[in-house]
Design a protein around this motif. Structure first.
Motif, PDB file in Angstrom:
ATOM      1  N   GLY A   4       0.779  -1.234   0.000  1.00 33.88           N
ATOM      2  CA  GLY A   4       0.000   0.000   0.000  1.00 33.88           C
ATOM      3  C   GLY A   4       0.809   1.282   0.000  1.00 33.88           C
ATOM      4  N   LYS A   5       2.035   1.197  -0.478  1.00 38.61           N
ATOM      5  CA  LYS A   5       2.901   2.375  -0.525  1.00 38.61           C
ATOM      6  C   LYS A   5       3.092   2.819  -1.966  1.00 38.61           C
ATOM      7  CE  LYS A   5       3.750   2.680   3.840  1.00 38.61           C
ATOM      8  NZ  LYS A   5       3.329   3.865   4.577  1.00 38.61           N
ATOM      9  N   ASN A   6       3.713   3.994  -2.148  1.00 37.84           N
ATOM     10  CA  ASN A   6       3.970   4.460  -3.516  1.00 37.84           C
ATOM     11  C   ASN A   6       4.991   3.552  -4.181  1.00 37.84           C
ATOM     12  OD1 ASN A   6       6.725   5.557  -3.288  1.00 37.84           O
ATOM     13  ND2 ASN A   6       5.807   7.116  -1.998  1.00 37.84           N
ATOM     14  N   ILE A   7       5.026   3.604  -5.483  1.00 35.45           N
ATOM     15  CA  ILE A   7       5.815   2.660  -6.279  1.00 35.45           C
ATOM     16  C   ILE A   7       7.308   2.692  -5.963  1.00 35.45           C
ATOM     17  CG2 ILE A   7       6.155   4.175  -8.268  1.00 35.45           C
ATOM     18  CD1 ILE A   7       5.412   1.645  -9.988  1.00 35.45           C
ATOM     19  N   SER A   8       7.806   3.798  -5.431  1.00 37.14           N
ATOM     20  CA  SER A   8       9.248   3.900  -5.161  1.00 37.14           C
ATOM     21  C   SER A   8       9.620   3.710  -3.689  1.00 37.14           C
ATOM     22  CB  SER A   8       9.763   5.254  -5.647  1.00 37.14           C
ATOM     23  OG  SER A   8       9.134   6.298  -4.937  1.00 37.14           O
ATOM     24  N   PHE A   9       8.665   3.306  -2.858  1.00 37.27           N
ATOM     25  CA  PHE A   9       8.912   3.181  -1.417  1.00 37.27           C
ATOM     26  C   PHE A   9      10.090   2.250  -1.110  1.00 37.27           C
ATOM     27  CE2 PHE A   9       8.106   1.062   2.687  1.00 37.27           C
ATOM     28  CZ  PHE A   9       8.117   2.159   3.515  1.00 37.27           C
ATOM     29  N   ILE A  10      10.066   1.034  -1.624  1.00 33.92           N
ATOM     30  CA  ILE A  10      11.125   0.058  -1.343  1.00 33.92           C
ATOM     31  C   ILE A  10      12.452   0.522  -1.942  1.00 33.92           C
ATOM     32  CG2 ILE A  10      11.910  -2.336  -1.638  1.00 33.92           C
ATOM     33  CD1 ILE A  10       9.528  -2.079   0.295  1.00 33.92           C
ATOM     34  N   SER A  11      12.418   1.067  -3.152  1.00 32.87           N
ATOM     35  CA  SER A  11      13.672   1.509  -3.773  1.00 32.87           C
ATOM     36  C   SER A  11      14.309   2.647  -2.985  1.00 32.87           C
ATOM     37  CB  SER A  11      13.457   1.918  -5.232  1.00 32.87           C
ATOM     38  OG  SER A  11      12.611   3.036  -5.335  1.00 32.87           O
ATOM     39  N   GLN A  12      13.514   3.506  -2.367  1.00 32.52           N
ATOM     40  CA  GLN A  12      14.062   4.578  -1.543  1.00 32.52           C
ATOM     41  C   GLN A  12      14.760   4.027  -0.304  1.00 32.52           C
ATOM     42  OE1 GLN A  12      10.615   7.005  -0.860  1.00 32.52           O
ATOM     43  NE2 GLN A  12      10.786   8.057  -2.819  1.00 32.52           N
ATOM     44  N   ILE A  13      14.214   2.971   0.265  1.00 40.15           N
ATOM     45  CA  ILE A  13      14.832   2.364   1.449  1.00 40.15           C
ATOM     46  C   ILE A  13      16.095   1.589   1.069  1.00 40.15           C
ATOM     47  CG2 ILE A  13      14.512   0.595   3.237  1.00 40.15           C
ATOM     48  CD1 ILE A  13      11.623   1.619   3.501  1.00 40.15           C
ATOM     49  N   GLU A  14      16.057   0.895  -0.059  1.00 42.76           N
ATOM     50  CA  GLU A  14      17.204   0.096  -0.487  1.00 42.76           C
ATOM     51  C   GLU A  14      18.284   0.920  -1.188  1.00 42.76           C
ATOM     52  OE1 GLU A  14      15.861  -3.268  -2.774  1.00 42.76           O
ATOM     53  OE2 GLU A  14      14.821  -4.150  -1.071  1.00 42.76           O
ATOM     54  N   ALA A  15      18.030   2.186  -1.466  1.00 37.83           N
ATOM     55  CA  ALA A  15      18.997   3.044  -2.158  1.00 37.83           C
ATOM     56  C   ALA A  15      20.263   3.217  -1.325  1.00 37.83           C
ATOM     57  CB  ALA A  15      18.370   4.402  -2.439  1.00 37.83           C
ATOM     58  N   PRO A  16      21.396   3.454  -1.981  1.00 40.67           N
ATOM     59  CA  PRO A  16      22.665   3.616  -1.254  1.00 40.67           C
ATOM     60  C   PRO A  16      22.628   4.698  -0.166  1.00 40.67           C
ATOM     61  CG  PRO A  16      23.088   3.384  -3.588  1.00 40.67           C
ATOM     62  CD  PRO A  16      21.587   3.481  -3.421  1.00 40.67           C
ATOM     63  N   SER A  17      21.867   5.757  -0.382  1.00 39.50           N
ATOM     64  CA  SER A  17      21.808   6.821   0.627  1.00 39.50           C
ATOM     65  C   SER A  17      21.031   6.367   1.869  1.00 39.50           C
ATOM     66  CB  SER A  17      21.154   8.070   0.048  1.00 39.50           C
ATOM     67  OG  SER A  17      19.811   7.794  -0.314  1.00 39.50           O
ATOM     68  N   LYS A  18      20.067   5.499   1.676  1.00 36.19           N
ATOM     69  CA  LYS A  18      19.286   4.885   2.763  1.00 36.19           C
ATOM     70  C   LYS A  18      18.858   5.889   3.829  1.00 36.19           C
ATOM     71  CE  LYS A  18      21.289   0.378   2.081  1.00 36.19           C
ATOM     72  NZ  LYS A  18      22.237  -0.579   2.495  1.00 36.19           N
ATOM     73  N   LYS A  19      18.169   6.916   3.414  1.00 36.85           N
ATOM     74  CA  LYS A  19      17.662   7.888   4.375  1.00 36.85           C
ATOM     75  C   LYS A  19      16.347   7.414   4.988  1.00 36.85           C
ATOM     76  CE  LYS A  19      19.950  11.687   2.090  1.00 36.85           C
ATOM     77  NZ  LYS A  19      19.844  12.893   1.302  1.00 36.85           N
ATOM     78  N   SER A  20      15.632   6.565   4.256  1.00 36.25           N
ATOM     79  CA  SER A  20      14.362   6.034   4.744  1.00 36.25           C
ATOM     80  C   SER A  20      14.607   4.724   5.476  1.00 36.25           C
ATOM     81  CB  SER A  20      13.409   5.799   3.573  1.00 36.25           C
ATOM     82  OG  SER A  20      13.160   6.991   2.889  1.00 36.25           O
ATOM     83  N   LYS A  21      13.650   4.359   6.326  1.00 37.34           N
ATOM     84  CA  LYS A  21      13.770   3.131   7.106  1.00 37.34           C
ATOM     85  C   LYS A  21      12.418   2.423   7.145  1.00 37.34           C
ATOM     86  CE  LYS A  21      16.437   5.774  10.360  1.00 37.34           C
ATOM     87  NZ  LYS A  21      16.557   6.166  11.740  1.00 37.34           N
ATOM     88  N   TYR A  22      12.466   1.139   7.488  1.00 39.55           N
ATOM     89  CA  TYR A  22      11.245   0.386   7.739  1.00 39.55           C
ATOM     90  C   TYR A  22      10.816   0.606   9.182  1.00 39.55           C
ATOM     91  CZ  TYR A  22      12.326  -2.329   3.529  1.00 39.55           C
ATOM     92  OH  TYR A  22      12.592  -2.723   2.256  1.00 39.55           O
ATOM     93  N   ASN A  23       9.521   0.530   9.426  1.00 37.86           N
ATOM     94  CA  ASN A  23       9.047   0.466  10.801  1.00 37.86           C
ATOM     95  C   ASN A  23       8.437  -0.923  11.014  1.00 37.86           C
ATOM     96  OD1 ASN A  23       6.248   0.492  10.068  1.00 37.86           O
ATOM     97  ND2 ASN A  23       6.221   2.714  10.055  1.00 37.86           N
TER      98      ASN A  23
END
Length: 74
Positions: free
Chosen positions: A31-50
């Motif tokens: 139920g997230k936007n299409i780039s949610f997982i890619s943002q978390i897995e990106a090298p910069s990794k600014k996003s996190k899972y809860n």
């Protein structure tokens, strides 16, 4: 980012790839936007899972949320 967060992100990615699920499909399935997982897995990794994300991902990947955690503290 903490070592435990990096570990979990990499573990989710490994399980996701082993199940043949791409980032976009997993994002949409939880139920997230299409780039949610890619943002978390990106090298910069600014996003996190809860915890809620991890539970939803486990449902989609048909595994236990425990599968994302190390056996010992990091």
């Amino acid at each position: 980012m903490e070592e435990i967060e990096k570990y979990i992100i990499l573990k989710v990615k490994k399980i996701r790839e082993s199940k043949g699920v791409n980032q976009e499909n997993l994002s949409m399935a939880i139920g997230k936007n299409i780039s949610f997982i890619s943002q978390i897995e990106a090298p910069s990794k600014k996003s996190k899972y809860n915890i809620i994300h991890l539970n939803l991902i486990a449902k989609v990947l048909k595994c236990s949320p425990k599968d994302f955690w190390p056996d010992e503290p990091l």
